[in-house]
Design a protein around this motif. Structure first.
Motif, PDB file in Angstrom:
ATOM      1  N   PHE A 100      57.191 -42.280  23.209  1.00  0.00           N
ATOM      2  CA  PHE A 100      55.810 -41.054  23.345  1.00  0.00           C
ATOM      3  C   PHE A 100      55.319 -40.381  22.079  1.00  0.00           C
ATOM      4  CE2 PHE A 100      59.826 -41.743  25.868  1.00  0.00           C
ATOM      5  CZ  PHE A 100      59.066 -42.196  27.211  1.00  0.00           C
ATOM      6  N   ALA A 101      55.853 -40.008  21.131  1.00  0.00           N
ATOM      7  CA  ALA A 101      54.810 -39.491  19.965  1.00  0.00           C
ATOM      8  C   ALA A 101      53.185 -40.194  19.377  1.00  0.00           C
ATOM      9  CB  ALA A 101      55.796 -39.070  18.865  1.00  0.00           C
ATOM     10  N   ILE A 102      53.962 -42.047  19.577  1.00  0.00           N
ATOM     11  CA  ILE A 102      52.459 -42.572  19.636  1.00  0.00           C
ATOM     12  C   ILE A 102      53.154 -42.990  17.878  1.00  0.00           C
ATOM     13  CG2 ILE A 102      50.100 -43.462  19.467  1.00  0.00           C
ATOM     14  CD1 ILE A 102      49.877 -42.343  21.992  1.00  0.00           C
ATOM     15  N   VAL A 103      52.988 -41.846  17.068  1.00  0.00           N
ATOM     16  CA  VAL A 103      53.221 -42.393  15.743  1.00  0.00           C
ATOM     17  C   VAL A 103      53.511 -41.347  14.822  1.00  0.00           C
ATOM     18  CG1 VAL A 103      51.708 -41.450  13.866  1.00  0.00           C
ATOM     19  CG2 VAL A 103      50.527 -42.496  14.962  1.00  0.00           C
ATOM     20  N   GLU A 104      54.875 -42.076  14.359  1.00  0.00           N
ATOM     21  CA  GLU A 104      55.419 -42.289  12.999  1.00  0.00           C
ATOM     22  C   GLU A 104      55.359 -42.029  12.040  1.00  0.00           C
ATOM     23  OE1 GLU A 104      58.297 -39.538  14.102  1.00  0.00           O
ATOM     24  OE2 GLU A 104      58.701 -39.840  16.431  1.00  0.00           O
ATOM     25  N   LEU A 105      55.449 -41.280  11.277  1.00  0.00           N
ATOM     26  CA  LEU A 105      55.510 -41.256   9.293  1.00  0.00           C
ATOM     27  C   LEU A 105      55.880 -41.124   8.750  1.00  0.00           C
ATOM     28  CD1 LEU A 105      52.016 -38.672   9.387  1.00  0.00           C
ATOM     29  CD2 LEU A 105      52.099 -41.085   9.365  1.00  0.00           C
ATOM     30  N   TYR A 106      56.855 -42.065   7.426  1.00  0.00           N
ATOM     31  CA  TYR A 106      57.609 -42.375   6.505  1.00  0.00           C
ATOM     32  C   TYR A 106      57.044 -42.546   5.934  1.00  0.00           C
ATOM     33  CZ  TYR A 106      60.001 -43.998  10.570  1.00  0.00           C
ATOM     34  OH  TYR A 106      60.942 -43.958  12.055  1.00  0.00           O
ATOM     35  N   GLU A 107      57.544 -40.731   4.363  1.00  0.00           N
ATOM     36  CA  GLU A 107      56.801 -41.197   2.783  1.00  0.00           C
ATOM     37  C   GLU A 107      57.913 -40.880   1.555  1.00  0.00           C
ATOM     38  OE1 GLU A 107      53.718 -40.439   2.654  1.00  0.00           O
ATOM     39  OE2 GLU A 107      52.826 -39.594   4.355  1.00  0.00           O
ATOM     40  N   PRO A 108      57.722 -41.395   1.342  1.00  0.00           N
ATOM     41  CA  PRO A 108      58.731 -41.991   0.031  1.00  0.00           C
ATOM     42  C   PRO A 108      58.579 -39.930  -0.746  1.00  0.00           C
ATOM     43  CG  PRO A 108      56.353 -42.940  -0.755  1.00  0.00           C
ATOM     44  CD  PRO A 108      56.384 -42.118   0.678  1.00  0.00           C
ATOM     45  N   PRO A 109      59.596 -39.741  -0.720  1.00  0.00           N
ATOM     46  CA  PRO A 109      61.010 -40.464  -1.740  1.00  0.00           C
ATOM     47  C   PRO A 109      61.701 -41.529  -0.827  1.00  0.00           C
ATOM     48  CG  PRO A 109      61.760 -38.341  -1.971  1.00  0.00           C
ATOM     49  CD  PRO A 109      60.223 -38.300  -1.526  1.00  0.00           C
ATOM     50  N   ALA A 110      61.823 -40.947   0.305  1.00  0.00           N
ATOM     51  CA  ALA A 110      62.703 -41.585   1.864  1.00  0.00           C
ATOM     52  C   ALA A 110      62.491 -42.871   1.798  1.00  0.00           C
ATOM     53  CB  ALA A 110      62.332 -40.719   3.415  1.00  0.00           C
ATOM     54  N   VAL A 111      60.989 -43.234   1.629  1.00  0.00           N
ATOM     55  CA  VAL A 111      61.111 -44.851   1.772  1.00  0.00           C
ATOM     56  C   VAL A 111      60.111 -45.239   0.163  1.00  0.00           C
ATOM     57  CG1 VAL A 111      60.518 -45.272   3.706  1.00  0.00           C
ATOM     58  CG2 VAL A 111      58.693 -44.523   3.040  1.00  0.00           C
ATOM     59  N   ARG A 112      59.919 -46.706   0.315  1.00  0.00           N
ATOM     60  CA  ARG A 112      59.675 -47.235  -0.882  1.00  0.00           C
ATOM     61  C   ARG A 112      57.548 -46.513  -0.957  1.00  0.00           C
ATOM     62  NH1 ARG A 112      56.543 -51.713  -1.824  1.00  0.00           N
ATOM     63  NH2 ARG A 112      57.636 -53.353  -0.255  1.00  0.00           N
ATOM     64  N   LEU A 113      57.616 -47.119   0.254  1.00  0.00           N
ATOM     65  CA  LEU A 113      55.971 -46.648   0.289  1.00  0.00           C
ATOM     66  C   LEU A 113      55.546 -46.185   1.985  1.00  0.00           C
ATOM     67  CD1 LEU A 113      53.810 -50.229   1.071  1.00  0.00           C
ATOM     68  CD2 LEU A 113      56.025 -49.679   1.455  1.00  0.00           C
ATOM     69  N   PRO A 114      54.037 -45.453   1.430  1.00  0.00           N
ATOM     70  CA  PRO A 114      53.905 -44.888   2.836  1.00  0.00           C
ATOM     71  C   PRO A 114      53.580 -45.611   3.480  1.00  0.00           C
ATOM     72  CG  PRO A 114      52.686 -43.969   0.864  1.00  0.00           C
ATOM     73  CD  PRO A 114      53.131 -45.412   0.116  1.00  0.00           C
ATOM     74  N   LEU A 115      54.195 -44.951   4.781  1.00  0.00           N
ATOM     75  CA  LEU A 115      54.796 -45.974   6.371  1.00  0.00           C
ATOM     76  C   LEU A 115      54.367 -45.307   7.701  1.00  0.00           C
ATOM     77  CD1 LEU A 115      55.490 -48.916   7.009  1.00  0.00           C
ATOM     78  CD2 LEU A 115      57.844 -47.712   7.690  1.00  0.00           C
ATOM     79  N   VAL A 116      53.600 -46.132   8.146  1.00  0.00           N
ATOM     80  CA  VAL A 116      52.761 -45.720   9.459  1.00  0.00           C
ATOM     81  C   VAL A 116      53.900 -46.333  10.406  1.00  0.00           C
ATOM     82  CG1 VAL A 116      51.245 -44.639  11.234  1.00  0.00           C
ATOM     83  CG2 VAL A 116      50.963 -44.364   8.562  1.00  0.00           C
ATOM     84  N   HIS A 117      54.891 -46.054  11.836  1.00  0.00           N
ATOM     85  CA  HIS A 117      55.137 -47.122  12.523  1.00  0.00           C
ATOM     86  C   HIS A 117      53.991 -46.248  13.881  1.00  0.00           C
ATOM     87  CE1 HIS A 117      59.241 -47.348  15.277  1.00  0.00           C
ATOM     88  NE2 HIS A 117      57.775 -49.166  15.038  1.00  0.00           N
ATOM     89  N   ALA A 118      53.789 -47.282  14.284  1.00  0.00           N
ATOM     90  CA  ALA A 118      53.091 -46.870  15.988  1.00  0.00           C
ATOM     91  C   ALA A 118      53.067 -47.526  16.992  1.00  0.00           C
ATOM     92  CB  ALA A 118      51.344 -46.443  15.480  1.00  0.00           C
ATOM     93  N   ASP A 119      53.268 -46.823  18.054  1.00  0.00           N
ATOM     94  CA  ASP A 119      53.287 -47.287  19.646  1.00  0.00           C
ATOM     95  C   ASP A 119      52.544 -47.065  19.899  1.00  0.00           C
ATOM     96  OD1 ASP A 119      54.311 -48.379  21.804  1.00  0.00           O
ATOM     97  OD2 ASP A 119      55.986 -48.388  21.199  1.00  0.00           O
ATOM     98  N   PHE A 120      51.317 -48.374  20.373  1.00  0.00           N
ATOM     99  CA  PHE A 120      50.456 -48.036  21.181  1.00  0.00           C
ATOM    100  C   PHE A 120      50.876 -48.745  22.651  1.00  0.00           C
ATOM    101  CE2 PHE A 120      48.612 -49.705  16.894  1.00  0.00           C
ATOM    102  CZ  PHE A 120      48.099 -47.604  16.713  1.00  0.00           C
ATOM    103  N   TYR A 121      51.616 -48.603  22.993  1.00  0.00           N
ATOM    104  CA  TYR A 121      51.656 -49.214  24.948  1.00  0.00           C
ATOM    105  C   TYR A 121      51.258 -48.054  25.739  1.00  0.00           C
ATOM    106  CZ  TYR A 121      53.884 -49.903  28.933  1.00  0.00           C
ATOM    107  OH  TYR A 121      55.240 -50.531  29.775  1.00  0.00           O
ATOM    108  N   ARG A 122      51.397 -46.610  25.381  1.00  0.00           N
ATOM    109  CA  ARG A 122      50.640 -45.696  26.139  1.00  0.00           C
ATOM    110  C   ARG A 122      49.116 -45.814  26.069  1.00  0.00           C
ATOM    111  NH1 ARG A 122      54.430 -40.694  25.775  1.00  0.00           N
ATOM    112  NH2 ARG A 122      52.360 -39.896  25.799  1.00  0.00           N
ATOM    113  N   LEU A 123      48.311 -46.578  24.995  1.00  0.00           N
ATOM    114  CA  LEU A 123      47.227 -46.430  25.011  1.00  0.00           C
ATOM    115  C   LEU A 123      46.764 -47.106  26.016  1.00  0.00           C
ATOM    116  CD1 LEU A 123      46.414 -46.473  21.584  1.00  0.00           C
ATOM    117  CD2 LEU A 123      47.441 -44.087  22.519  1.00  0.00           C
TER     118      LEU A 123
END
Length: 149
Positions: A60-83
């Motif tokens: 529903f948000a389409i994009v979730e962001l994950y940033e260090p130090p919570a993860v090893r490298l910056p990461l974008v998790h996207a679900d484009f189903y609704r586009l």
């Protein structure tokens, strides 16, 4: 490359293998039908990158962001189903999110696809009985570092 994923443990191993090789600028494009395991594999990658706790589906948000130090490298998790059109990926600012980050893309075809990018690891998941089959195609940047569970 074809990888058999007979159970959740195998899916998690595959996610850890991907996370170990993942670099900023990479795209892991996850395709397959509803229930094929795209979000499950994405969650395994995110957890292997170091995230602890709940990993929401970005349906529903389409994009979730994950940033260090919570993860090893910056990461974008996207679900484009609704586009409904690939231009919508640009409208939500996908290019801005991707700068300096890796991208986990569910339903990549709805965003115009990423297979043309050298940093794309395309994974098509198919349900087979209670397990899954992953058909993996790697862009040039992945050669020599293909994840094998």
């Amino acid at each position: 490359m074809r990888i058999e994923l007979p159970d959740l443990e195998a899916m998690e191993r595959f996610g850890r293998a991907i996370a170990a090789k993942l670099q900023a600028g990479d795209v892991v494009a996850l395709s397959g039908g509803l229930g094929a395991g795209k979000t499950t594999l994405a969650r395994a990658v995110i957890a292997a990158l170091g995230h602890q706790g709940e990993i929401p589906s970005p349906s529903f948000a389409i994009v979730e962001l994950y940033e260090p130090p919570a993860v090893r490298l910056p990461l974008v998790h996207a679900d484009f189903y609704r586009l409904s059109h690939p231009a919508e990926a640009e409208e939500i600012g996908l290019d801005d999110y991707r700068q300096g980050a890796a991208l986990l893309a569910e339903w990549p075809e709805h965003a115009g696809g990423f297979a043309h990018e050298p940093g794309c690891l395309a994974i098509a998941l198919e349900a087979v009985g209670s397990g899954r089959i992953a058909i993996v195609e790697a862009g040039a940047d992945w050669l020599g570092r293909l994840p094998c569970p």
